[in-house]
Design a protein around this motif. Structure first.
Motif, PDB file in Angstrom:
ATOM      1  N   UNK A  89      43.081  50.162  43.199  1.00 18.92           N
ATOM      2  CA  UNK A  89      42.668  50.662  41.885  1.00 18.92           C
ATOM      3  C   UNK A  89      43.364  49.931  40.741  1.00 18.92           C
ATOM      4  N   UNK A  90      44.555  49.379  41.016  1.00 23.12           N
ATOM      5  CA  UNK A  90      45.292  48.655  39.963  1.00 23.12           C
ATOM      6  C   UNK A  90      44.955  47.172  39.928  1.00 23.12           C
ATOM      7  N   UNK A  91      44.185  46.702  40.912  1.00 27.71           N
ATOM      8  CA  UNK A  91      43.828  45.283  40.970  1.00 27.71           C
ATOM      9  C   UNK A  91      42.535  45.042  40.190  1.00 27.71           C
ATOM     10  N   UNK A  92      42.528  44.011  39.357  1.00 24.60           N
ATOM     11  CA  UNK A  92      41.350  43.727  38.537  1.00 24.60           C
ATOM     12  C   UNK A  92      40.667  42.421  38.926  1.00 24.60           C
ATOM     13  N   UNK A  93      41.217  41.707  39.890  1.00 22.02           N
ATOM     14  CA  UNK A  93      40.676  40.398  40.227  1.00 22.02           C
ATOM     15  C   UNK A  93      39.465  40.504  41.140  1.00 22.02           C
ATOM     16  N   UNK A  94      38.585  39.517  41.039  1.00 21.35           N
ATOM     17  CA  UNK A  94      37.443  39.393  41.944  1.00 21.35           C
ATOM     18  C   UNK A  94      37.613  38.071  42.678  1.00 21.35           C
ATOM     19  N   UNK A  95      37.995  38.143  43.936  1.00 20.57           N
ATOM     20  CA  UNK A  95      38.168  36.949  44.758  1.00 20.57           C
ATOM     21  C   UNK A  95      38.046  37.342  46.219  1.00 20.57           C
ATOM     22  N   UNK A  96      38.290  36.401  47.100  1.00 19.00           N
ATOM     23  CA  UNK A  96      38.106  36.676  48.528  1.00 19.00           C
ATOM     24  C   UNK A  96      39.008  37.814  48.998  1.00 19.00           C
ATOM     25  N   UNK A  97      40.270  37.819  48.570  1.00 20.71           N
ATOM     26  CA  UNK A  97      41.187  38.856  49.031  1.00 20.71           C
ATOM     27  C   UNK A  97      40.784  40.240  48.513  1.00 20.71           C
ATOM     28  N   UNK A  98      40.337  40.319  47.268  1.00 21.93           N
ATOM     29  CA  UNK A  98      39.906  41.628  46.758  1.00 21.93           C
ATOM     30  C   UNK A  98      38.634  42.084  47.466  1.00 21.93           C
ATOM     31  N   UNK A  99      37.758  41.128  47.829  1.00 21.78           N
ATOM     32  CA  UNK A  99      36.571  41.475  48.615  1.00 21.78           C
ATOM     33  C   UNK A  99      36.964  42.032  49.985  1.00 21.78           C
ATOM     34  N   UNK A 100      37.900  41.374  50.646  1.00 24.81           N
ATOM     35  CA  UNK A 100      38.373  41.869  51.948  1.00 24.81           C
ATOM     36  C   UNK A 100      38.947  43.277  51.801  1.00 24.81           C
ATOM     37  N   UNK A 101      39.742  43.488  50.754  1.00 28.61           N
ATOM     38  CA  UNK A 101      40.351  44.801  50.535  1.00 28.61           C
ATOM     39  C   UNK A 101      39.279  45.872  50.353  1.00 28.61           C
TER      40      UNK A 101
END
Length: 814
Positions: free
Chosen positions: A582-594
């Motif tokens: 919820x505190x992460x704002x990035x859009x990348x491969x790692x956020x997609x995996x999460x």
């Protein structure tokens, strides 16, 4: 080994010779001491020299053993004499060299004619080091901890164990949930450290000690600069004592051989020695201030000490990038800037990175306009352009969906780049941007092109096109990310395994590659293997305060725990993971995996609607930022969890993306409500291409809609695809470990975890003790022991212990 030598060789007939820069300048310099023992004319002929040395080295017909080191630093005359003596069988010549082409011409001729045998002795790989440490420490160790110990000790086993024991005693290397992790890399000045330091530096003369400190403080320097600073004699003596080495591939740079010694020197310097070494640093480097800053930051970066690195970087940035300073050592400034930017991006401080890049650009441009010779500065500007692209990518990930989101994914052109190396690095970076957005085919074409070029040129670790090992590692990591974004999971796993095995000796890169391996195994539905890899990685990442990578690992670990039946542990981790996401704002491969694995975990605990809503929210954010690949992956996972996709959104997105994965997802969108046979065909293609998670049974609404017959066929295919040889969990490491530890024959019938628990039970540990060691519940231990008893057909611990003793006795281990 030493005992064997003492039986085969008379110690008085073992002669050690080492080449040196000083001796290379003298005729037969390496043989000077031996020649001084001969009674010859003032200017003896070659015939007299050969026969005089033969009498000296082969008395009573017994040839001496001559051990020749540093052959690249001996003169041709000495090499020729030694080759002739070896051909006459007057000596047994053993030459130690890094490369065959380092041999003098006559010695090389001996090798080519078969008179000298080539025996290749390799250092321990990262996998071997890790297996060795796990055997010694009796427990798993994080990839970062193992690779850091290997890096510092330069693969020396004795030194690795000494350092590990010191760190354990000081609490710097400790167990977290059963895994050994590194908490702090400060060596301190305790008695054990001081004893080791005194041992490593004993016998040094004053001039040698000063040069050694200068190399520790100012970093590696070209051999020519050492000559100009009149430090040749001290350098040769340090090379002979194996404290210093010359790396031919890096422009013959002189550096401290063992990084641990470099670290200890930096932490054991008194004011007077610092003053004297700084005087030498000033003669060795054109810009001593920049050299000292870069040396410190490079070491800190390798060891993951980011807070200290930032302190030095911020202090340097106050004046280090002034326009008047760029003319001197521009590439060293670029490397400092890269290290600074890397940590800022890792910690999410993108605005600070943007400001820093802007400042450097402005001052470098002013320096170019004022300089009379611009070539080096123009190349530095292109290095800075590459770094700017990296920062722009990170800024776009943070600003996904906002008006500020913009990134250039136009393929890099050959024209304009001053070196082929710069061009390849630009292509690698842009391939990742292309893959994340919609152009997977273009991105994969770039990956194949770069891979072919590197193989064809046989770069290895050599410098080419302005590239060094750091540049090659940067390219490999970018290509790994591109393959993962393109859905080429099998190919990515091969690359990640090579990097995790230590293809490049950078502990942080090895740790990132290891976590990528774990994520890739999870994407291929191999949850047991993913958990085994990622639990140590996660424990270490938490200690190092990782961000994006940690969030992805938490999501994968919690889902794997849930699938494997460890729901209480999974629930605890899932709650913490939701807060981090919820505190992460990035859009990348790692956020997609999460997001994907978090959603699947929510679906498993009975909240499929909430899970689908999470994925759709991420898909919306990805679309707003132009990351169509990530949107497509989120929508496909939503279908897996039961999303109806009434507007065929997945099909529309897939139609705008390139590549085989997009084609399969488009077909999935079309046929997921159709006949079982049609859906089975789509899922079969996805599984066969490496997207095994889409065909795995657990929590899969798509598989549930198939007929029972098609479900069985798909399950069989999933099992088949998951077992290729290269997917073995560090098979080389496992084989090595079992060979070293003498693993009993019955262990082959068990999983790795079952075997570990069985051995602990045999050693007398209670279920509670085993649970604490492995960081699991007692019920989990009981479940594993039940499986052990069932597979081995024993009823209790007593029978298991008896079976183990009988097995070892039969193998001759008792």
């Amino acid at each position: 080994m030493e005992a064997a030598h003492s039986q085969l060789i008379d110690p008085q007939k073992l002669i050690r010779l080492n080449g040196s820069s000083f001796g290379q300048k003298m005729p037969m310099g390496v043989l000077a001491f031996l020649l001084a023992q001969l009674e010859t004319a003032e200017q003896p002929s070659r015939h007299e020299l050969v026969h005089g040395l033969a009498r000296e080295l082969c008395p009573d017909g017994k040839p001496s053993v001559v051990l020749l080191g540093k052959p690249e630093l001996i003169d041709e005359e000495s090499g020729s004499l030694l080759a002739q003596l070896a051909a006459m069988h007057k000596i047994k010549l053993i030459v130690i060299c890094d490369e065959i082409h380092d041999l003098p011409q006559d010695l090389l001729s001996l090798f080519r004619t078969g008179q000298m045998e080539h025996v290749s002795i390799s250092r321990m790989s990262t996998l071997e080091t890790r297996a060795f440490l796990e055997s010694e420490l009796q427990g798993p160790i994080s990839a970062f901890a193992a690779s850091t110990l290997q890096y510092l000790a330069d693969s020396n086993r004795g030194l690795i164990l000494k350092l590990a024991r010191i760190w354990i005693a000081n609490g710097q290397l400790s167990q977290e949930s059963g895994t050994w992790i590194l908490r702090d890399l400060d060596l301190g000045n305790g008695p054990a450290v001081q004893t080791m330091f005194n041992s490593m530096t004993s016998g040094l003369e004053g001039s040698e000690r000063i040069l050694l400190y200068a190399l520790a403080m100012g970093g590696a320097v070209s051999r020519d600069m050492v000559h100009r600073a009149e430090q040749t004699k001290a350098m040769d003596q340090l090379i002979a004592k194996d404290h210093v080495k010359v790396v031919p591939q890096a422009d013959h740079r002189v550096m401290i051989a063992v990084p641990l010694l470099r670290l200890m020197l930096r932490q054991n310097i008194d004011p007077e020695m610092e003053r004297r070494s700084n005087e030498v640093v000033a003669h060795l480097h054109k810009d001593p201030e920049t050299a000292v800053a870069l040396s410190a930051m490079s070491l800190l970066s390798d060891l993951g000490q980011n807070s200290t690195l930032l302190d030095i970087a911020e202090e340097y940035s106050r004046s280090g990038y002034a326009s008047g300073k760029w003319v001197v050592a521009p590439f060293a400034r670029i490397r400092i800037l890269k290290l600074h930017i890397g940590v800022l991006l890792q910690q999410g401080d993108v605005p600070v990175a943007v400001s820093l890049i802007r400042l450097a650009h402005e001052n470098l441009l002013a320096a170019i306009n004022d300089a009379w010779s611009q070539d080096r500065l123009l190349r530095a500007q292109q290095e800075l352009d590459l770094l700017t692209q990296l920062v722009d990518s990170a800024q776009a990930e943070v600003n996904a969906g906002s008006e500020d989101c913009h990134i250039d994914d136009t393929p890099a052109q050959l024209e304009g780049w001053m070196t082929r190396g710069l061009h390849l690095r630009a292509m690698a970076l842009q391939s990742t941007n292309c893959a994340a957005r919609a152009r997977q085919t273009d991105a994969q074409t770039v990956v194949d092109h770069i891979g072919n070029e590197l193989r064809n040129r046989r770069l290895g670790m050599a410098s080419y096109g302005g590239m060094c090992a750091e540049d090659l590692a940067e390219i490999e990591e970018q290509l790994l990310m591109t393959e993962m974004l393109c859905g080429k999971y099998s190919e990515a796993l091969v690359r990640a395994t090579e990097l995790a095995a230590g293809k490049f000796a950078y502990p942080q890169l090895i740790a990132r590659a290891e976590s990528a391996r774990g994520i890739l195994f999870a994407l291929q539905s191999d949850h047991e293997r993913a958990l085994k890899i990622l639990e140590p990685c996660l424990s270490q990442a938490r200690q190092q305060e990782e961000t994006a990578g940690k969030i992805a690992m938490e999501a994968v670990v919690s889902h794997s725990l849930m699938v494997l039946g460890r729901r209480s542990e999974a629930a605890e981790l899932l709650g913490q993971e939701q807060d981090d996401i919820s505190t992460s704002s990035q859009v990348n491969f790692h956020s997609w995996v999460a997001e994907v694995f978090s959603a699947m975990s929510l679906a498993l605990i009975g909240s499929p609607e909430q899970a689908i809503a999470k994925l759709m929210s991420f898909a919306d954010k990805s679309r707003a930022g132009g990351y169509l690949t990530l949107e497509m992956g989120a929508l496909a996972c939503a279908l897996r969890l039961g999303y109806a996709d009434p507007d065929s959104r997945l099909g529309a997105v897939a139609a705008n993306c390139q590549g085989a994965t997009a084609e399969m997802y488009a077909e999935l969108s079309e046929k997921h409500h159709g006949e079982s046979a049609d859906l089975f065909a789509v899922l079969r293609n996805l599984v066969a291409s490496g997207h095994i998670l889409m065909g795995a049974v657990s929590g899969n609404a798509l598989v549930s809609s198939l007929t029972t017959k098609d479900q069985r066929k798909l399950a069989k295919l999933v099992g088949t695809v998951k077992r290729p040889a290269y997917l073995a969990d560090n098979s080389r490491s496992d084989a090595l470990a079992s060979g070293k530890t003498g693993a009993p024959t019955w262990a082959g019938d068990l999983t790795k975890r079952e075997s570990q628990i069985a051995l602990l039970a045999i050693s007398g540990k209670t279920n509670l003790e085993i649970a604490r060691i492995n960081g699991v519940s007692i019920r989990t231990v009981e479940g594993h022991l039940y499986q052990v008893y069932s597979k081995l057909q024993v009823r209790n611990r007593q029978e298991l212990t008896a079976l183990d003793r009988a097995s070892r006795r039969a193998a001759g281990q008792l």
